[in-house]
Enzyme design. Structure first.
Site, mmCIF file in Angstrom:
data_model
loop_
_atom_site.group_PDB
_atom_site.id
_atom_site.type_symbol
_atom_site.label_atom_id
_atom_site.label_comp_id
_atom_site.label_asym_id
_atom_site.label_seq_id
_atom_site.Cartn_x
_atom_site.Cartn_y
_atom_site.Cartn_z
ATOM 1 N N ASP A 156 -117.996 -38.029 26.858
ATOM 2 C CA ASP A 156 -117.918 -38.238 28.305
ATOM 3 C C ASP A 156 -119.184 -38.952 28.766
ATOM 4 O OD1 ASP A 156 -117.631 -38.067 31.061
ATOM 5 O OD2 ASP A 156 -116.886 -36.028 31.023
ATOM 6 N N GLN A 157 -119.007 -40.135 29.354
ATOM 7 C CA GLN A 157 -120.130 -40.868 29.940
ATOM 8 C C GLN A 157 -121.098 -41.379 28.863
ATOM 9 O OE1 GLN A 157 -120.867 -39.436 33.938
ATOM 10 N NE2 GLN A 157 -123.062 -39.756 33.693
ATOM 11 N N CYS A 174 -114.119 -40.468 35.565
ATOM 12 C CA CYS A 174 -113.486 -39.583 34.579
ATOM 13 C C CYS A 174 -111.971 -39.534 34.655
ATOM 14 C CB CYS A 174 -114.053 -38.172 34.711
ATOM 15 S SG CYS A 174 -115.821 -38.043 34.341
ATOM 16 N N HIS A 214 -109.490 -33.461 32.352
ATOM 17 C CA HIS A 214 -109.579 -33.525 33.816
ATOM 18 C C HIS A 214 -108.246 -33.889 34.455
ATOM 19 C CE1 HIS A 214 -112.656 -34.286 37.285
ATOM 20 N NE2 HIS A 214 -111.727 -33.388 37.586
ATOM 21 N N ASP A 234 -114.857 -41.980 27.842
ATOM 22 C CA ASP A 234 -114.046 -42.326 29.013
ATOM 23 C C ASP A 234 -114.677 -43.420 29.863
ATOM 24 O OD1 ASP A 234 -116.093 -40.658 29.860
ATOM 25 O OD2 ASP A 234 -114.836 -39.368 31.094
ATOM 26 N N HIS A 235 -115.997 -43.542 29.840
ATOM 27 C CA HIS A 235 -116.712 -44.585 30.574
ATOM 28 C C HIS A 235 -118.157 -44.530 30.117
ATOM 29 C CE1 HIS A 235 -118.261 -41.310 33.007
ATOM 30 N NE2 HIS A 235 -117.017 -40.932 33.229
#
Length: 503
Positions: free
Chosen positions: A13-14, A53, A103, A290-291
């Site tokens: 994540d991130q 997200c 999420h 995700d990013h």
């Protein structure tokens, strides 16, 4: 070699690829991901469908842009009637399992997964709905700079509790597969919440780095020279609420690097389980995020923009017996994952409704288009923002803001907006015409605002009286766990032991 391999997706994540050694970083230590990259196919220019997200994850699962999933932001419902890759592979005979974060907002908390091993770290309700009708109001629940000012060492955090559970449950699922609990091919998604802020990590990983070794971000852009969306992001994340020192920036980056090493450690636990279980050669391992994360570059933090550190993601496909190691420079997208998984599972990606395309040609060393698109419809925007990445050009357009055009070959740091340069007028006009063909941005704008207004009403109502949460509740049948009298003890111990022994 099976024509329907097991598939393990390790999702961070991130995590911006710029901070991984596999993408050229000189400081971060991630030996397990490095090993997967060395023997795998590394996509050097992969992008998310939206740098946030929930929208990114829904698009990753469905292969559709946020304007089509209607997951515009982190509190938008992911409709149960949208097929995901979990639905598609389940139809093809796979056992589909999620451990960790995805999420999902709304009542459907499975979206095609047959089994979900943990709850989510974030809420499933509409409480985080943005408000484009009042862009001057900063939501109290959103990012602020405490993640930077309080960065550093921690003994425990919510995120560590969550990811330790995610990894334990996922490795246990791998061992259950090895023990022959279910003969179907396995699709397992292990989705970690690190290295998402807050930037806090245990000494074991923080001390892998020294302050003097931490590379600092590129210089901040003065506020009067920032693009309007970046100025709004500084407001919505309270980036101007207090001064940030150079030491705080250094500590935040050091902790973020430690969090990456923690992610890598867990990736190693998962791949070790595959090897110990004799499943490694029959499993395609995919590493992605995700990013990305700005981490102070241009004076910006977190994500939510179309700058490279925010929108670009790592994408590594490791299956040495199937695909030769190579690096792919052409643009790819998380929108491509669903059709790719269908191909890997023995289905037909041509039959999949998707805004992406199968990456199988890239994996096999054949040519494929060098382009992708993305959208941003959440906090900090006041109208839809879209991106087209083709060749060396990245074009960013919003009806509310001036256009942006970057040449990523000559200007990889994205310091020079070429949109107003006369010599690029024809390129800008061609991109604008393409935007008009691809999107009806006025309709998207209206849909987003209507969705926000409806969700705020629903959320206010559902928080009155006795709330009924949508958050996923993991259930484990204790009557079938460990040692029970429903199975003869010797048989039970023989089945549970790996390698198997005769009772």
């Amino acid at each position: 070699m099976s024509d329907r391999p097991n598939i393990l997706i390790i999702m961070a994540d991130q995590l911006a690829p710029a901070f991984l050694p596999a993408y050229g970083h000189k400081v971060v230590k991630s030996p397990n991901i490095d090993a997967l990259a060395a023997e795998g196919v590394v996509f050097e220019n992969a992008y998310c469908a939206s740098p946030l997200c929930s929208p990114s994850r829904a698009s990753f699962m469905a292969g559709l842009l946020p304007s089509r999933t209607r997951v515009y932001d982190n509190a938008a419902e992911f409709a149960a009637d949208i097929p995901t890759y979990a639905h598609r592979l389940r139809r093809l005979g796979y056992r589909t399992v999620l451990s960790g974060k995805m999420h999902f907002c709304g009542p459907d908390q499975m979206h095609g997964f047959e089994s979900r091993l943990t709850t989510d770290i974030y809420p499933a309700d509409f409480g985080w709905t943005p408000d484009w009708d009042h862009p001057q109001d900063r939501p109290s629940w959103y990012h602020n700079m405490s993640s930077v000012t309080q960065a550093g060492l921690a003994v425990r955090t919510n995120q560590l509790d969550f990811d330790d559970e995610v990894t334990f449950m996922a490795t246990r699922e791998i061992y259950d597969k090895a023990r022959g609990v279910d003969k179907r091919p396995l699709l397992l998604v292990a989705s970690l919440t690190h290295p998402h802020d807050p930037y806090a990590i245990t000494r074991e990983f923080f001390d892998l780095y020294r302050d003097e070794d931490i590379d600092m971000p590129g210089p901040a852009i003065p506020a009067d020279r920032l693009d309007p969306h970046s100025r709004r992001l500084r407001h919505v994340c309270a980036m101007d609420a207090l001064p940030i020192t150079e030491q705080q920036i250094r500590t935040a980056r050091r902790a973020y690097y430690g969090e990456i090493s923690y992610v890598d450690h867990n990736a190693g636990r998962l791949t070790k389980a595959l090897t110990e279980g004799g499943l490694r050669d029959e499993t395609v391992v995919i590493v992605l995020a995700d990013h990305g994360e700005m981490l102070g570059d241009k004076g910006l933090w977190y994500k939510m923009s179309f700058y490279e550190n925010s929108v670009r993601v790592p994408l590594i496909v490791n299956a040495p017996g199937r695909f030769a190691a190579r690096r792919v420079s052409a643009a790819a997208s998380l929108l491509d994952i669903t059709p790719t998984l269908v191909d890997l599972a023995g289905g037909r990606s041509a039959e999949v409704e998707a805004d992406g395309r199968s990456l199988l040609p890239h994996l096999q060393g054949r040519g494929a288009p060098d382009e992708t698109v993305a959208e941003y419809l959440a906090e900090g925007a006041i109208a839809p923002i879209v991106m087209i990445r083709r060749g060396s050009h990245k074009f960013v357009h919003s009806p509310a803001d001036p256009d942006q055009l970057f040449d990523l070959t000559s200007d990889p740091a994205e310091r020079t907006n070429l949109a107003a340069a006369p010599e690029h007028a024809a390129t800008i006009e061609a991109f604008r015409e393409e935007v008009a063909r691809r999107w009806r941005l006025d309709e998207v704008d209206a849909q987003v605002r209507l969705s926000q207004r409806r969700r705020r009403i629903v959320d206010e109502a559902l928080t009155r009286g006795e709330p009924k949460a949508w958050d996923f509740q993991p259930f484990k049948d204790a009557a079938k766990s460990y040692v029970r009298n429903t199975i003869p003890l010797d048989d039970l111990e023989a089945m549970a032991r790996f390698p198997r022994v005769e009772p």
